[in-house]
Design a protein around this motif. Sequence first.
Motif, short mmCIF file in Angstrom:
data_model
loop_
_atom_site.label_atom_id
_atom_site.label_comp_id
_atom_site.label_asym_id
_atom_site.label_seq_id
_atom_site.Cartn_x
_atom_site.Cartn_y
_atom_site.Cartn_z
N LEU A 103 0.81 -1.37 0.01
CA LEU A 103 -0.05 -0.07 0.01
C LEU A 103 1.12 1.18 0.09
O LEU A 103 1.92 1.27 0.50
CB LEU A 103 -0.73 -0.02 1.25
N PRO A 104 0.27 2.22 -0.43
CA PRO A 104 1.14 3.57 -0.53
C PRO A 104 1.63 3.85 0.95
O PRO A 104 1.01 3.87 1.74
CB PRO A 104 0.13 4.59 -1.07
N HIS A 105 2.84 4.41 0.82
CA HIS A 105 3.62 4.83 1.91
C HIS A 105 2.84 6.05 2.62
O HIS A 105 2.07 6.76 2.09
CB HIS A 105 5.04 5.02 1.78
N TYR A 106 3.27 6.24 4.21
CA TYR A 106 2.54 7.14 4.88
C TYR A 106 2.95 8.59 4.62
O TYR A 106 4.29 8.90 4.53
CB TYR A 106 2.91 6.87 6.27
N LEU A 107 1.88 9.61 4.29
CA LEU A 107 2.22 10.90 4.41
C LEU A 107 3.03 11.76 3.36
O LEU A 107 2.50 12.61 2.54
CB LEU A 107 2.60 11.47 5.84
#
Length: 321
Positions: free
Chosen positions: A125-129
Amino acid sequence: MARVSPETNTAGPSDVVRRLREGMAGGVLSFPLTAFHDDGSLDPDGCRAYLAAQLATAPGAVFPACGTGEFFSLDEDEYRQVVSAAVEEAAGRVPVVAGAGYGWAQAARFARIAEEAGADALLVLPHYLVAAPQDGLAAQLEQLAARTRLPLIAYQRGQVAYGLEAFRRIARIPSVIGLKDGRSDLDALQRLTLAAPEGFLFFNGAPTAEMQARAYAAVGVPAYSSAVHAFAPEIANAFFAALRSGDGGSADKLLRDFYVPFVELRDRVPGYSVSLVKAAARLRGRPVGPVRAPLTDPSPADLADLRELLDAGLDMVGAAL
């Protein structure tokens, strides 16, 4: 049911690719909801009952603890229970691809858990922030690949968008077997499909993917995930069958009379892409419970509109609420 040991999953990337390709050809991809009690605690029995119902509808593969499954709200023990339940309920019938995300160090922790539970692969999943340069996006996959035996499917959405060079770099990682696209930039996606190595998998991960299924198929990406399958597999499977058989009239009717109104309802409130799906599953009698904060359950007025739309959609395909 006994938990699957790490040694149970001995399939290599090529075998997982084969099984996914076969599944994708025969059905939509299931992204199951995660069941919670009314107090917000995990409901393991509800998860299993829900998974059993999903698997009974013959999806092409199961992707537990991803976006629809509220991965972002699960702690590591809950994640283990959710992925283990999916592996045990699937019992080898379809591939199980678990979600994993945040930065690579945290993703590697979830990857270890998924590996121990017997998952077949990971959806990264896309990384955070933070926004990141192309080299960093590629390095994220390289770091995770070095820390797990599981095959990886990259997910581009939000702040993650692979350019050609970064894509070629991740496609050279032996364990990266595919890319799920949720950005719907079909020009850019076409360039990636043309640059991909032979056998590389692509998935349509657009929100309410049926709305763009024809357009994605036209650039060589016919496989798609279906949020509608999470609450109305009868509708999702009817659309899939119409699309694959070339029945444009039936596909158009479902798009016009169900999917377009559903998207309009979904777009009323941020987070409804999950909240409405879970509410609709509850309307069908599935024991999935509420969403966790920061998501909110639909308002009474939106829930009434959802019930009316769901009933109409099921009538179209000859099913019952």
